[in-house]
Motif scaffolding. Structure first.
Motif, PDB file in Angstrom:
ATOM      1  N   PRO A  82       7.348 -60.747  97.922  1.00  0.00           N
ATOM      2  CA  PRO A  82       5.899 -60.938  98.124  1.00  0.00           C
ATOM      3  C   PRO A  82       5.195 -59.725  98.710  1.00  0.00           C
ATOM      4  N   THR A  83       5.848 -59.001  99.601  1.00  0.00           N
ATOM      5  CA  THR A  83       5.191 -57.818 100.185  1.00  0.00           C
ATOM      6  C   THR A  83       5.071 -56.700  99.158  1.00  0.00           C
ATOM      7  N   LEU A  84       6.070 -56.542  98.291  1.00  0.00           N
ATOM      8  CA  LEU A  84       6.006 -55.511  97.252  1.00  0.00           C
ATOM      9  C   LEU A  84       4.841 -55.790  96.314  1.00  0.00           C
ATOM     10  N   ALA A  85       4.669 -57.044  95.918  1.00  0.00           N
ATOM     11  CA  ALA A  85       3.583 -57.406  94.999  1.00  0.00           C
ATOM     12  C   ALA A  85       2.219 -57.146  95.616  1.00  0.00           C
ATOM     13  N   ASN A  86       2.092 -57.328  96.930  1.00  0.00           N
ATOM     14  CA  ASN A  86       0.804 -57.169  97.611  1.00  0.00           C
ATOM     15  C   ASN A  86       0.489 -55.717  97.957  1.00  0.00           C
ATOM     16  N   GLU A  87       1.524 -54.895  98.163  1.00  0.00           N
ATOM     17  CA  GLU A  87       1.296 -53.570  98.727  1.00  0.00           C
ATOM     18  C   GLU A  87       1.486 -52.406  97.750  1.00  0.00           C
ATOM     19  N   VAL A  88       2.151 -52.654  96.646  1.00  0.00           N
ATOM     20  CA  VAL A  88       2.377 -51.572  95.678  1.00  0.00           C
ATOM     21  C   VAL A  88       1.610 -51.888  94.397  1.00  0.00           C
ATOM     22  N   ILE A  94       6.125 -60.987  89.438  1.00  0.00           N
ATOM     23  CA  ILE A  94       7.380 -60.693  90.127  1.00  0.00           C
ATOM     24  C   ILE A  94       8.077 -62.006  90.455  1.00  0.00           C
ATOM     25  N   THR A  95       9.383 -61.980  90.438  1.00  0.00           N
ATOM     26  CA  THR A  95      10.128 -63.194  90.785  1.00  0.00           C
ATOM     27  C   THR A  95      11.445 -62.829  91.454  1.00  0.00           C
ATOM     28  N   ARG A  96      11.791 -63.624  92.463  1.00  0.00           N
ATOM     29  CA  ARG A  96      13.131 -63.551  93.027  1.00  0.00           C
ATOM     30  C   ARG A  96      14.048 -64.396  92.144  1.00  0.00           C
ATOM     31  N   TYR A  97      15.325 -64.042  92.134  1.00  0.00           N
ATOM     32  CA  TYR A  97      16.291 -64.748  91.284  1.00  0.00           C
ATOM     33  C   TYR A  97      17.598 -64.897  92.044  1.00  0.00           C
ATOM     34  N   GLN A 216      20.180 -59.710 102.922  1.00  0.00           N
ATOM     35  CA  GLN A 216      19.894 -59.430 101.513  1.00  0.00           C
ATOM     36  C   GLN A 216      20.813 -60.289 100.645  1.00  0.00           C
ATOM     37  N   TYR A 217      20.229 -61.122  99.800  1.00  0.00           N
ATOM     38  CA  TYR A 217      21.062 -62.100  99.106  1.00  0.00           C
ATOM     39  C   TYR A 217      20.553 -62.519  97.729  1.00  0.00           C
ATOM     40  N   HIS A 218      19.549 -61.869  97.187  1.00  0.00           N
ATOM     41  CA  HIS A 218      19.040 -62.282  95.870  1.00  0.00           C
ATOM     42  C   HIS A 218      18.526 -61.087  95.089  1.00  0.00           C
ATOM     43  N   ASP A 219      18.432 -61.251  93.762  1.00  0.00           N
ATOM     44  CA  ASP A 219      17.891 -60.210  92.880  1.00  0.00           C
ATOM     45  C   ASP A 219      16.375 -60.347  92.775  1.00  0.00           C
ATOM     46  N   VAL A 220      15.737 -59.281  92.297  1.00  0.00           N
ATOM     47  CA  VAL A 220      14.287 -59.294  92.078  1.00  0.00           C
ATOM     48  C   VAL A 220      13.982 -58.656  90.733  1.00  0.00           C
ATOM     49  N   TYR A 221      13.166 -59.336  89.936  1.00  0.00           N
ATOM     50  CA  TYR A 221      12.696 -58.806  88.655  1.00  0.00           C
ATOM     51  C   TYR A 221      11.181 -58.640  88.732  1.00  0.00           C
TER      52      TYR A 221
END
Length: 802
Positions: A82-88, A94-97, A216-221
């Motif tokens: 969520p922070t990446l989507a808001n700040e970059v 974007i989705t966590r997986y 850290q425990y999940h992927d991000v696409y």
């Protein structure tokens, strides 16, 4: 005129049935194998290719410059997305997986399902078709889930279940979820497989970790906006990384890490979605390699090449029998182009028949091919425009060049030269010899690869991994009962059974079990003023004993209550750098220190293409375990397995028992290597067979051309052995030249491939000598019978032959 060409072509082909039959059989088999291998390669290359926006979707990888070199990872903390989507800028979606097997409960059914926890944009980013229910926002509610048709039928017995509820077992409690949509079953060409899709916020760890940057425990696409490139986004994310990972960067600098060429210590890198299937983390970086599908295509082309070489060689050799025909037709006024089209028409006829038979053979053996090579190709792939166009292009090229060269050669012969029966000036023998060297060189190369591949697989299968893999059964704890509790209940149930030695558990499997799931956990913490990273394994107190792992210092856990200390391996002891690791205190949790109770001998808990890494064992009922381990007596393993299965069914009657021995699990990790070895072995066998078919036909033609020479030699006293030697030496010279050329190439290619494995065999010279010997032996057996028969023939009969 055209009908006349066809008639003459048919008569010539029928007249020489043996030569025509060998050509048709060789080409048909080659086309069939090439089609099947081409389908397998196209299947591999089509992973994730069905997503409409796939070109704009990437998997995010984080790369750190550590004191030991670059270190890449695909997992991220919960607040990252969520922070990446808001700040970059540049993020469209974007989705966590997070893939996590969870028990689904519906009425009296309890099924361990493959659940993925994602964000709301998941179905907008990826093209997994919704067949019924909410087509636009199926995950707009935290309690909404999407089931595949297969999952719906397994759980409810129907797909007409929109709005119905069922429970998922989360942190030991049953929580209700509502079915908002039904998706089509996920195609096999996807790494994003699932049976149930749920919101990421519903995962058991979310509430505890939603604000933690150190877990850290999940992927991000991420899907980028139109016009935003991957390189541009990576540069735009640098200020984001510097802000949120400031403490991590300071620690890397403090510990002596060297910056990369851009002066940076942490970067975000984007891996295209279509590259994810071929990506691996090696030497601290992301390596994308499509070597397997390209290897498959390479084998297909080599098989076709050998078959085509056979055809060219046999056509050239056969032309010696048709010299007088060519001379006579030229005397009667035939032009070069007429002769060319005549001979090319014969080739075209053979190719068309062979292609037809090859297609039929590929359909006939498709099922067996899928089983042997563990692939999900299907007949529909043959009808894809891209595959059909590629196949047609190859066929046209082969028809023009392979069929055209012998036709051109024969049409260019002079009239007088043809009537005299001379072919030497064409240089045909040189062409034939070069092609045969190529042919046997390819065969020797593939035989060498086969020997080395199976040698490496045998080495990995028999290597001492540091634990007992033959007597230990592992199985997922996929029932309703708490995982630690079920291990204790199994101990009670099987107590007194002489075939059960010990029972334990851990939160990860060794190798690849029947459930197909794998995971790993790493943690980082401060130790004596520097950052330390270790693999982290939650275990039961009898884990070390059950696995037969040797202690080298200190002691093992003594009971389930022994949770205030940790046990580490030798690699972790080296990582700590303490003179006596048993004096070390590890701050795994903030403010809580855990003494090192003991050190175990290093064992291979990762695949054999990776070196042994630091690992730390820890007992925690809160974190729990996910796999059970049972050590059984060696003299009655089958009965012990049955007793374990019965005990499981008694305690968890609704949960499937998926037990397997650890040696089976380890063998499953060699799946890719075994598939490659089977492919290379099959290709080698076929290459040898095709080469021998051509060699046999060539020996028949050459013996027939030298019939009078053989008769004269016998009349003047030559022995059978000397004549056989004269007839075979030229062929054996070509095999030897092929060996000299192929061996260095094989050595370079195979040595490079073996570098992928930390634990590998030595590339002995005997692999190459063995391959060359096999090729020579097969060549001798192929031509020996015919040459010996010719050498033993009555010389009077040979001299009468005209």
């Amino acid at each position: 005129m055209f009908i006349n060409y066809l008639k003459i072509a048919w008569r010539n082909l029928i007249k020489d049935k043996l030569n025509t039959g060998l050509n048709v059989i060789g080409l048909s088999v080659a086309f069939a194998v090439a089609i099947l291998l081409g389908m397998a390669a196209m299947y591999q290359l089509s992973f994730e290719g069905f997503h409409k926006n796939g070109d704009a979707i990437y998997k995010i990888v984080k790369t750190l410059q550590t004191p030991k070199g670059p270190q890449a990872g695909t997992v991220h903390p919960a607040p990252f997305s969520p922070t990446l989507a808001n700040e970059v800028p540049g993020v469209k979606r974007i989705t966590r997986y997070l893939q996590d097997g969870t028990l689904a409960i519906q009425a009296d059914k309890e099924i361990d399902m493959d659940v993925v926890w994602v964000d709301e944009d998941f179905f907008s980013m990826f093209d997994f078709p919704i067949s019924s229910g909410d087509q636009n926002t199926p995950l707009n509610d935290l309690s909404s889930v999407v089931l595949t048709k297969k999952a719906a039928n397994n759980l409810f017995g129907s797909t007409d279940i929109i709005g119905k509820t069922f429970n998922l077992l989360i942190s030991g409690q049953e929580k209700p979820f509502r079915v908002s949509a039904i998706a089509e079953n996920v195609v096999s060409q996807s790494n994003l497989g699932f049976e149930i899709v749920a919101r990421f916020e519903g995962h058991r760890d979310y509430l505890d970790l939603k604000d933690h940057w150190d877990s850290q425990y999940h992927d991000v696409y991420v899907e980028l906006e139109d016009g935003v490139t991957a390189e541009g986004f990576e540069k735009s994310s640098r200020s984001y990384v510097d802000f949120h990972y400031n403490k991590n960067i300071e620690m890397l600098i403090r510990d002596g890490a060297s910056a990369d060429s851009d002066g940076r210590y942490i970067n975000l890198n984007l891996v295209p979605l279509t590259d994810v299937h071929f990506a691996s983390l090696k030497s601290g970086t992301v390596v994308v390699s499509r070597s397997l599908p390209y290897l498959i295509l390479g084998v297909a082309f080599l098989i076709l090449f050998i078959a085509c070489v056979n055809y060219i060689n046999m056509s050239i050799a056969k032309s010696a029998k048709r010299l007088k025909e060519i001379g006579m037709r030229k005397t009667l006024g035939a032009q070069k182009k007429q002769l060319f089209f005549q001979f090319w028409g014969e080739s075209l006829f053979v190719f068309m028949v062979s292609i037809g038979i090859g297609v039929l053979l590929s359909f006939a053996f498709l099922k067996d091919f899928k089983t042997v090579f563990n692939t999900n190709v299907n007949a529909d792939m043959l009808l894809k425009p891209s595959f059909l166009l590629g196949l047609m292009g190859i066929v046209i090229l082969i028809t023009i060049f392979v069929g055209g060269y012998p036709a051109l050669l024969m049409s260019r012969l002079g009239t007088i030269q043809s009537l005299k029966g001379k072919l030497e000036s064409t240089g045909s023998n040189s062409v034939r010899d070069v092609l045969m060297v190529f042919q046997f060189g390819i065969a020797i190369l593939m035989i060498t690869g086969t020997l080395v591949l199976w040698g490496q697989i045998d080495y990995m299968g028999n290597k001492d991994l540091g634990y007992d893999k033959e007597q230990v059964v592992s199985f997922p704890l996929n029932g309703k009962i708490n995982s630690n509790t079920i291990v204790e209940l199994l101990r009670d149930e099987l107590k007194g059974n002489p075939d059960i030695i010990s029972i334990s558990g851990a939160d990860n499997n060794l190798g690849l079990g029947r459930d197909g799931s794998r995971s790993s956990s790493k943690i980082g913490f401060e130790y004596e003023g520097r950052a330390v990273t270790t693999n982290f394994l939650v275990v039961d107190h009898e884990f070390v004993k059950t696995l037969g792992i040797n202690m080298v210092a200190g002691r093992n856990f003594e009971s389930a209550a022994d949770s205030l200390g940790v046990v580490i391996n030798e690699a972790m002891a080296k990582e700590l750098g303490a003179e006596d690791p048993l004096t070390a205190q590890l701050e795994i949790n903030d403010g809580v220190y855990y003494p090192v109770l003991g050190v175990v001998k290093d064992y291979n808990f990762n695949d054999l293409d990776r070196a042994i890494e630091p690992i730390t064992f820890y007992i925690s009922r809160e974190w729990g375990i996910t796999y059970g381990y049972v050590k059984v007596a060696p003299n009655n393993m089958a009965n012990a397995f049955t007793a374990l299965e019965n005990a499981w069914k008694k305690l968890e009657p609704n949960a499937e028992f998926l037990g397997s021995f650890l040696d089976e699990n380890v063998d499953r990790t060699f799946k890719r290597e075994k598939t490659t070895a089977k492919m290379i072995t099959s290709g080698s066998v076929l290459a040898i067979i095709l080469s021998c078919m051509g060699l046999f036909a060539m020996s028949l033609l050459i013996v027939s051309q030298r019939t009078k020479e053989i008769g004269i030699r016998k009349v003047v006293g030559a022995s059978v052995v000397s004549i056989t030697y004269i007839l075979t030496k030229d062929f054996l010279k070509l095999v030897f030249v092929a060996f000299i050329i192929a061996s260095p190439i094989a050595w370079l290619v195979i040595r490079e491939w073996l570098q992928n494995y930390t634990y590998r065999i030595n590339l002995s010279v005997w692999f190459f000598i063995g391959a060359g010997s096999i090729a020579v032996l097969i060549a001798l057996l192929t031509i020996g019978s015919r040459t010996i028969s010719a050498a033993r023939a009555n010389p009077v009969k040979s001299l009468r032959t005209e």
